[in-house]
Design a protein around this motif. Structure first.
Motif, PDB file in Angstrom:
ATOM      1  N   ALA A   1       0.227  -2.057   8.577  1.00 36.30           N
ATOM      2  CA  ALA A   1       0.074  -0.837   7.776  1.00 36.30           C
ATOM      3  C   ALA A   1      -1.056  -1.030   6.777  1.00 36.30           C
ATOM      4  N   ALA A   2      -1.987  -1.933   7.117  1.00 42.60           N
ATOM      5  CA  ALA A   2      -3.067  -2.254   6.181  1.00 42.60           C
ATOM      6  C   ALA A   2      -4.320  -1.473   6.551  1.00 42.60           C
ATOM      7  N   GLY A   3      -5.150  -1.235   5.574  1.00 43.46           N
ATOM      8  CA  GLY A   3      -6.424  -0.557   5.854  1.00 43.46           C
ATOM      9  C   GLY A   3      -7.263  -0.584   4.604  1.00 43.46           C
ATOM     10  N   GLN A   4      -8.556  -0.729   4.791  1.00 42.51           N
ATOM     11  CA  GLN A   4      -9.425  -0.807   3.615  1.00 42.51           C
ATOM     12  C   GLN A   4     -10.228   0.459   3.417  1.00 42.51           C
TER      13      GLN A   4
ATOM     14  N   GLY B   1       0.839  -1.197   0.000  1.00 47.68           N
ATOM     15  CA  GLY B   1       0.000   0.000   0.000  1.00 47.68           C
ATOM     16  C   GLY B   1       0.872   1.244   0.000  1.00 47.68           C
ATOM     17  N   PHE B   2       0.264   2.405   0.195  1.00 53.02           N
ATOM     18  CA  PHE B   2       1.026   3.662   0.109  1.00 53.02           C
ATOM     19  C   PHE B   2       2.132   3.732   1.172  1.00 53.02           C
ATOM     20  N   ILE B   3       1.753   3.647   2.444  1.00 46.19           N
ATOM     21  CA  ILE B   3       2.776   3.719   3.502  1.00 46.19           C
ATOM     22  C   ILE B   3       3.609   2.431   3.482  1.00 46.19           C
ATOM     23  N   GLY B   4       2.933   1.318   3.217  1.00 42.54           N
ATOM     24  CA  GLY B   4       3.602   0.017   3.205  1.00 42.54           C
ATOM     25  C   GLY B   4       4.761  -0.046   2.224  1.00 42.54           C
ATOM     26  N   ARG B   5       4.581   0.496   1.033  1.00 44.81           N
ATOM     27  CA  ARG B   5       5.657   0.442   0.024  1.00 44.81           C
ATOM     28  C   ARG B   5       6.922   1.135   0.531  1.00 44.81           C
ATOM     29  N   HIS B   6       6.722   2.335   1.059  1.00 46.27           N
ATOM     30  CA  HIS B   6       7.879   3.103   1.529  1.00 46.27           C
ATOM     31  C   HIS B   6       8.536   2.378   2.702  1.00 46.27           C
ATOM     32  N   THR B   7       7.703   1.783   3.565  1.00 42.23           N
ATOM     33  CA  THR B   7       8.247   1.091   4.737  1.00 42.23           C
ATOM     34  C   THR B   7       8.982  -0.173   4.306  1.00 42.23           C
ATOM     35  N   THR B   8       8.375  -0.931   3.427  1.00 38.93           N
ATOM     36  CA  THR B   8       8.997  -2.170   2.933  1.00 38.93           C
ATOM     37  C   THR B   8      10.384  -1.866   2.351  1.00 38.93           C
TER      38      THR B   8
END
Ligand code: GDU
Length: 308
Positions: free
Chosen positions: A70-73, A9-16
Motif C-alpha cells: 500500500a506504499a507509493g511516493q 500512509g492514508f490507505i495503510g493506516r486504515h488497513t493496519t
C-alpha cells in the motif's frame, strides 16, 4: 504475520487498524514510519524502515504469510516531465517486494489504481477489469508497469498475487495536499480560501470510503482460495462530478465554498466509474458507507484536529 508496506500512509493506516482489529499480527514497513500515529493507535506494532529491510529482507519475509503493498511516493499529478522517475520511485520497489514474496511463498496483495490505470475510456458505463489499460498520467503508467512486472513473477516464479484496483478512496487522514479532491475542498473551506477546480468541474470519479477499501483488503487476504490470481476493481460503482462534490461539501460545511477555475490537466481522465461485480460475486464485498457520510466525517475530523 502480515507485512504491510506503506502501513502508516492514508490507505495503510486504515488497513493496519482493520487487520489488527480482526486479530492479525501486523508489521508495518515504511520509508519513514509515522511513529506518532502508531504510538497513538497501535503502540504494540513493530515498524521497520524500508531501507533497513531492503538490506536484509529474508528474516522478516520468512515470517510473513501475507504481504500488502500500500506504499507509493507519487500521485497522478507527479512526474509529468519526468515519467521515468516512476520506475525507480514506485515500480522497482514493488517488484523487489514481489520477488521476496515469491521466494518465501507469501500471498501478496498489490494496491494498483482503478482511478488511473484505465485512463481515457470510451464507455460511459461502469468500467470492468477487462477494459484495456490506457493511463494518461506517469503515476498510472507506473501502476500499469507494476501490474505487468508482478504478472511476470506470477508466471515465472509462482507468485501468489491478488491485485486490487481501488477507485478514489476518501476519508480521515487523507492529508497529502496533492492527493484527494474532497480533502482539498474541505481544507479550502476551513482556511477560507477558494477551492481550485482543474477544468470545468465535469470530471467524474467513483468515490469510495477508505474504511470499505480496508475491509476489501481484509476480506481478500482472508479468502486466498478465492482471491489469489485475481484482479478486482474496488469502488462504489457510482459516479459524481467535481461540481456535485462541491455542492455536497458546501451543504455539509454550511456555506457555498468559493471556487476558482484552473486550466484542465492532461493527466486527469474525464470519467472513471468502476464495475465491482467481480469482487462482490467472489467474496461478497460491498460498500457500507455512503459518500455524504464520509465527507461529513472528514469535515468533523478536520475541525476536531484543528481545535485540539
Ligand atoms: O484541488 C483539486 C484536487 C483535485 N481536483 C480534481 O478532482 C479529480 C479527482 O482528483 P483526486 O486527487 O481526488 O484523485 P485522482 O482521480 O487524481 O486519483 C487518482 O490517484 C489516487 C492516488 O492519489 C488513486 O490512485 C486513485 O485511484 C486515482 O483515481 C481530478 O480530476 C482533479 O483534477 C480538483 O479539481 N481540484
Amino acid at each position: 504475520m502480515i507485512l504491510i508496506f506503506g502501513g502508516t500512509g492514508f490507505i495503510g493506516r486504515h488497513t493496519t487498524l482493520a487487520l489488527r482489529e480482526a486479530g492479525h499480527e501486523v508489521v508495518v514497513v515504511s520509508r519513514s514510519p509515522d511513529m506518532d500515529f502508531l504510538e497513538t493507535h497501535a503502540p504494540e506494532l513493530q515498524a521497520i524502515q524500508y531501507a533497513e529491510l531492503y538490506n536484509d529482507p529474508s528474516p522478516i519475509f520468512r515470517r510473513a504469510h501475507v504481504v500488502i503493498w500500500a506504499a507509493g511516493q507519487t500521485t497522478p499529478g507527479s512526474n509529468i516531465d519526468y515519467p521515468w522517475q516512476e520506475l525507480t520511485q514506485n515500480v522497482q520497489p514493488v517488484i523487489w517486494c514481489a520477488k521476496q514474496a515469491a521466494t518465501h511463498r507469501s500471498h501478496m496483495l498489490f494496491l494498483s489504481s482503478g482511478g488511473s490505470v484505465y485512463g481515457e475510456v470510451s464507455a460511459t458505463g461502469r468500467i470492468t477489469e477487462d477494459e484495456p489499460l490506457c493511463p494518461v498520467s506517469p503515476y498510472g503508467m507506473g501502476k500499469q508497469m507494476a501490474e505487468i512486472g508482478l504478472g511476470f513473477l506470477v508466471r515465472t516464479q509462482g507468485l501468489n498475487l491478488t491485485t486490487l484496483r481501488p477507485s478514489n478512496p476518501i476519508g480521515r487522514w487523507q492529508s497529502n495536499p496533492s492527493q484527494g479532491v474532497v480533502g482539498a475542498l474541505l481544507r479550502a473551506a476551513r482556511a477560507n480560501q477558494p477551492f481550485h477546480i482543474f477544468g470545468d468541474g465535469s470530471i467524474v470519479r467513483d468515490f469510495l470510503a477508505v474504511e470499505d477499501l480496508a475491509r476489501a483488503i481484509l476480506m481478500a487476504i482472508e479468502a486466498p482460495e478465492h482471491s489469489i490470481n485475481q484482479t478486482w476493481n474496488v469502488g462504489s460503482g457510482k459516479g459524481h462530478s467535481i461540481i456535485e462534490i462541491h455542492t455536497m461539501a458546501s451543504r455539509i460545511v454550511g456555506y457555498e465554498i468559493p471556487v476558482k477555475l484552473q486550466p484542465a490537466r492532461p493527466t486527469d481522465p474525464p470519467y472513471i466509474v468502476l464495475d465491482v461485480s467481480r469482487i462482490s460475486n467472489s467474496i461478497g464485498w460491498d460498500t457500507t458507507i455512503g459518500l455524504e457520510y464520509s465527507i461529513r466525517d472528514m469535515w468533523n475530523s478536520l475541525i476536531i484536529h484543528e481545535n485540539s
